[in-house]
Design an enzyme around this catalytic site. Sequence first.
Site, PDB file in Angstrom:
ATOM      1  N   LYS A  39       0.378  -1.207   0.285  1.00 32.33           N
ATOM      2  CA  LYS A  39      -0.047   0.103  -0.353  1.00 32.33           C
ATOM      3  C   LYS A  39       0.916   1.430  -0.064  1.00 32.33           C
ATOM      4  O   LYS A  39       1.085   2.006  -1.006  1.00 32.33           O
ATOM      5  CB  LYS A  39      -1.018   0.044   1.126  1.00 32.33           C
ATOM      6  CG  LYS A  39      -1.347   1.163   1.504  1.00 32.33           C
ATOM      7  CD  LYS A  39      -2.571   1.394   2.594  1.00 32.33           C
ATOM      8  CE  LYS A  39      -1.832   1.297   4.310  1.00 32.33           C
ATOM      9  NZ  LYS A  39      -1.586   3.540   3.704  1.00 32.33           N
ATOM     10  N   ASN A  40       1.653   1.052   0.672  1.00 34.14           N
ATOM     11  CA  ASN A  40       2.980   2.740   1.081  1.00 34.14           C
ATOM     12  C   ASN A  40       3.308   2.748   0.364  1.00 34.14           C
ATOM     13  O   ASN A  40       4.500   4.048  -0.169  1.00 34.14           O
ATOM     14  CB  ASN A  40       3.120   2.469   2.303  1.00 34.14           C
ATOM     15  CG  ASN A  40       2.586   2.455   3.774  1.00 34.14           C
ATOM     16  OD1 ASN A  40       1.308   3.047   3.177  1.00 34.14           O
ATOM     17  ND2 ASN A  40       2.699   2.560   4.346  1.00 34.14           N
ATOM     18  N   ARG A 109      -4.209  10.894   4.528  1.00 36.10           N
ATOM     19  CA  ARG A 109      -3.260  11.499   4.492  1.00 36.10           C
ATOM     20  C   ARG A 109      -1.990  11.480   3.238  1.00 36.10           C
ATOM     21  O   ARG A 109      -1.684  12.319   2.910  1.00 36.10           O
ATOM     22  CB  ARG A 109      -2.374  11.149   5.834  1.00 36.10           C
ATOM     23  CG  ARG A 109      -0.673  12.111   5.769  1.00 36.10           C
ATOM     24  CD  ARG A 109      -0.223  11.538   7.440  1.00 36.10           C
ATOM     25  NE  ARG A 109       0.740  12.610   7.321  1.00 36.10           N
ATOM     26  CZ  ARG A 109       1.294  13.984   7.264  1.00 36.10           C
ATOM     27  NH1 ARG A 109       0.102  14.372   8.263  1.00 36.10           N
ATOM     28  NH2 ARG A 109       2.121  14.113   7.923  1.00 36.10           N
ATOM     29  N   CYS A 133      -5.371   8.688   9.865  1.00 39.67           N
ATOM     30  CA  CYS A 133      -5.544   7.933  10.906  1.00 39.67           C
ATOM     31  C   CYS A 133      -5.281   8.864  11.729  1.00 39.67           C
ATOM     32  O   CYS A 133      -4.913   9.353  11.826  1.00 39.67           O
ATOM     33  CB  CYS A 133      -4.000   6.948  11.079  1.00 39.67           C
ATOM     34  SG  CYS A 133      -4.627   5.335   9.981  1.00 39.67           S
ATOM     35  N   ARG A 138       0.120  14.881  12.988  1.00 39.38           N
ATOM     36  CA  ARG A 138       0.984  14.631  11.574  1.00 39.38           C
ATOM     37  C   ARG A 138       0.540  15.812  10.664  1.00 39.38           C
ATOM     38  O   ARG A 138       0.264  16.318   9.724  1.00 39.38           O
ATOM     39  CB  ARG A 138      -0.138  13.438  10.781  1.00 39.38           C
ATOM     40  CG  ARG A 138      -0.558  12.397  11.801  1.00 39.38           C
ATOM     41  CD  ARG A 138      -0.511  11.308  11.028  1.00 39.38           C
ATOM     42  NE  ARG A 138       0.037  10.593   9.843  1.00 39.38           N
ATOM     43  CZ  ARG A 138       0.008   9.259   9.110  1.00 39.38           C
ATOM     44  NH1 ARG A 138      -1.778   9.202   9.691  1.00 39.38           N
ATOM     45  NH2 ARG A 138       0.820   8.446   8.833  1.00 39.38           N
ATOM     46  N   ASP A 322       3.964   0.924  12.907  1.00 37.78           N
ATOM     47  CA  ASP A 322       3.209  -0.114  11.704  1.00 37.78           C
ATOM     48  C   ASP A 322       2.974  -1.089  12.566  1.00 37.78           C
ATOM     49  O   ASP A 322       1.697  -1.944  12.150  1.00 37.78           O
ATOM     50  CB  ASP A 322       3.436   0.308   9.807  1.00 37.78           C
ATOM     51  CG  ASP A 322       2.877   1.822   9.660  1.00 37.78           C
ATOM     52  OD1 ASP A 322       2.501   2.743  10.778  1.00 37.78           O
ATOM     53  OD2 ASP A 322       2.761   1.307   8.204  1.00 37.78           O
ATOM     54  N   ARG A 414      -8.929  -0.457   4.807  1.00 36.74           N
ATOM     55  CA  ARG A 414      -8.066   0.725   3.772  1.00 36.74           C
ATOM     56  C   ARG A 414      -5.825   0.183   3.983  1.00 36.74           C
ATOM     57  O   ARG A 414      -5.369   0.577   2.813  1.00 36.74           O
ATOM     58  CB  ARG A 414      -7.835   1.634   4.754  1.00 36.74           C
ATOM     59  CG  ARG A 414      -8.483   3.256   4.945  1.00 36.74           C
ATOM     60  CD  ARG A 414      -8.278   4.417   5.682  1.00 36.74           C
ATOM     61  NE  ARG A 414      -7.401   5.142   5.589  1.00 36.74           N
ATOM     62  CZ  ARG A 414      -7.174   6.013   6.204  1.00 36.74           C
ATOM     63  NH1 ARG A 414      -7.223   5.956   7.326  1.00 36.74           N
ATOM     64  NH2 ARG A 414      -5.493   5.723   5.557  1.00 36.74           N
TER      65      ARG A 414
HETATM   66  C1  UD1 Z   1       3.840   7.095   6.634  1.00 35.19           C
HETATM   67  C2  UD1 Z   1       3.587   6.064   6.784  1.00 35.19           C
HETATM   68  C3  UD1 Z   1       2.779   5.203   7.678  1.00 35.19           C
HETATM   69  C4  UD1 Z   1       4.243   5.076   8.394  1.00 35.19           C
HETATM   70  C5  UD1 Z   1       4.959   6.552   7.972  1.00 35.19           C
HETATM   71  C6  UD1 Z   1       6.156   6.729   9.702  1.00 35.19           C
HETATM   72  C7  UD1 Z   1       2.648   6.174   4.001  1.00 35.19           C
HETATM   73  C8  UD1 Z   1       1.189   6.459   3.343  1.00 35.19           C
HETATM   74  N1  UD1 Z   1       2.480   6.181   5.035  1.00 35.19           N
HETATM   75  O1  UD1 Z   1       3.553   7.629   6.878  1.00 35.19           O
HETATM   76  O2  UD1 Z   1       2.214   4.112   7.859  1.00 35.19           O
HETATM   77  O3  UD1 Z   1       3.494   4.821  10.004  1.00 35.19           O
HETATM   78  O4  UD1 Z   1       5.305   6.395   7.689  1.00 35.19           O
HETATM   79  O5  UD1 Z   1       7.043   5.019   8.998  1.00 35.19           O
HETATM   80  O6  UD1 Z   1       3.494   5.854   3.529  1.00 35.19           O
HETATM   81  N2  UD1 Z   1       5.769  15.378  10.538  1.00 35.19           N
HETATM   82  C9  UD1 Z   1       6.038  16.073  10.826  1.00 35.19           C
HETATM   83  N3  UD1 Z   1       6.079  17.382  10.058  1.00 35.19           N
HETATM   84  C10 UD1 Z   1       6.082  16.634   8.888  1.00 35.19           C
HETATM   85  C11 UD1 Z   1       5.762  15.404   7.962  1.00 35.19           C
HETATM   86  C12 UD1 Z   1       5.480  14.425   9.111  1.00 35.19           C
HETATM   87  O7  UD1 Z   1       6.151  16.657  11.652  1.00 35.19           O
HETATM   88  O8  UD1 Z   1       5.651  17.467   7.434  1.00 35.19           O
HETATM   89  C13 UD1 Z   1       5.977  14.160  11.603  1.00 35.19           C
HETATM   90  C14 UD1 Z   1       4.716  13.538  11.722  1.00 35.19           C
HETATM   91  O9  UD1 Z   1       4.213  13.779  12.815  1.00 35.19           O
HETATM   92  C15 UD1 Z   1       5.193  11.876  12.660  1.00 35.19           C
HETATM   93  C16 UD1 Z   1       6.727  11.593  12.211  1.00 35.19           C
HETATM   94  O10 UD1 Z   1       7.077  12.685  11.245  1.00 35.19           O
HETATM   95  O11 UD1 Z   1       5.048  11.815  13.947  1.00 35.19           O
HETATM   96  C17 UD1 Z   1       6.720  10.537  10.358  1.00 35.19           C
HETATM   97  O12 UD1 Z   1       6.193  11.068  10.124  1.00 35.19           O
HETATM   98  P1  UD1 Z   1       6.118  10.310   8.349  1.00 35.19           P
HETATM   99  O13 UD1 Z   1       7.319   9.713   7.867  1.00 35.19           O
HETATM  100  O14 UD1 Z   1       5.865  11.681   7.484  1.00 35.19           O
HETATM  101  O15 UD1 Z   1       4.724   9.630   7.858  1.00 35.19           O
HETATM  102  P2  UD1 Z   1       4.347   8.987   6.725  1.00 35.19           P
HETATM  103  O16 UD1 Z   1       4.688   9.616   5.630  1.00 35.19           O
HETATM  104  O17 UD1 Z   1       2.231  10.248   6.855  1.00 35.19           O
END
Ligand code: UD1
Length: 435
Positions: A39-40, A109, A133, A138, A322, A414
């Site tokens: 998925k990711n 997201r 989620c 986030r 995850d 999902r």
């Molecule tokens: C992706 C994965 C999700 C996984 C996560 C961490 C997908 C679709 N989803 O989510 O399944 O749990 O990686 O491995 O690939 N953050 C900030 N600012 C930002 C972006 C992120 O503070 O602009 C923080 C987030 O709130 C979180 C951390 O960074 O605490 C990790 O987020 P991120 O690695 O961006 O996760 P996703 O890409 O949303």
Amino acid sequence: MWYLVTGDLKHFRTGDLMDNFVINGVKGASGDISISGSKNAALPILISSLLTSEKVEFENVPKLRDIQSTLELLNYLGKKCVFAKNKFTISENHSLNYHAPYDLVRKMRASILVAGPLLARFKQARFSLPGGCTIGVRPVDIHLESFKKFGASISYSGGDVIISAKRLKAAHIKLKFPSVGATENLMMCAVLIKGKTVIENCAKEPEIKDLADCLRLMGARVKGDGTSTIEINGVKKLTGVKYSVMPDRIETGTFMILAAAVKGEINLLNTSSKNLAIVSKYLRRSGVKVKDCANSVKIISTGKRPNPVSFKTAPYPGFPTDLQSVWMAYMCRAEGKSTIHENIFENRFMHVGELLRMGAKITVTEETAVITGVDMLKGAPIMSSDIRAGAALIVAATAASGKSTLRRIYHIDRGYDGIEEKMRAVGFKIIRRKG
Ligand code: UD1
């Protein structure tokens, strides 16, 4: 629920919003389970179709609600998606729209990933702040601050973020945290920006490498993916591509832990544990056998209570956030006490309340959960709060005594492709009941 695509639609049906799972605990389960595409990885790869006006073809895309949401978004933006013979074909017949509205974006997201490609191709992108989620605040500040380094300006109107630039310039960007989504968004923008972009402290997750492999086949010049520094030399345009998405390592890890929780031998096919070294290591420490092969991984478990194993979640190659909830469900029956620190998301213990209702002993202080293993969990009415919390509750319910009814399984739809059919095929007792 049907996908907004034309073609062999019968292959692409996910559950309805009010469905429940009725799960009865089992002593053992054995057999083969075939793992779906990631998925990711599939989400950014489908979205990379926005980078070219040519036709793209993707295989091994999982049948999931989040994929459906992505296709709806791509359709809205002007792409035509056709599903036939297990393959997605995405083409573009007219000019694209660069506005991703709230109703489409709020469901997931990862919708924010359209920003990078739209900005790269049209010098503008407008999108509502994404939903997804309920596992934390986030924010998207890392994405937005980095777009500014490319020369874009950011403004807000009617709940939307508007990113625009007269001209984009290559940049040297150091991320304050190795965000998976921000790394993907920036890569998909930089591939069409003239000059050399360097992204430091980027995410190293295998899904980043899968996206980079796909982009390279489209003609992009990307180096260093899989390490903490990615270098991109922009090209004028990208071409069409045929690409098969990597196996889902989180689905693989979930089934590895599920298999460990009951007696038997479960063989996971079309996948490997190569991206899950830390999970294999901890599973072995917990007392089960993990047999790695090139295209499969087998878990052999006596079904006895596991040894307690503690850890902290961390970016790849650390223990994946995850799988934190799924591991916690497994530790609920451990012979002793284990500790889990959640370091990635600030609100990712929503499953604890439900596990307590099944008889688990867990205390939570800020980002730390302490789990004292009990002999047996008991079936109960329970509820998913997000994708992986739902998977954790499935693990708990299958290893519990008696019947559990799991509500809000649309979260599970999902992220897990046909989970109940896969589980039933190896002897688990799980049925989907219409709500
Ligand atoms: C992706 C994965 C999700 C996984 C996560 C961490 C997908 C679709 N989803 O989510 O399944 O749990 O990686 O491995 O690939 N953050 C900030 N600012 C930002 C972006 C992120 O503070 O602009 C923080 C987030 O709130 C979180 C951390 O960074 O605490 C990790 O987020 P991120 O690695 O961006 O996760 P996703 O890409 O949303």
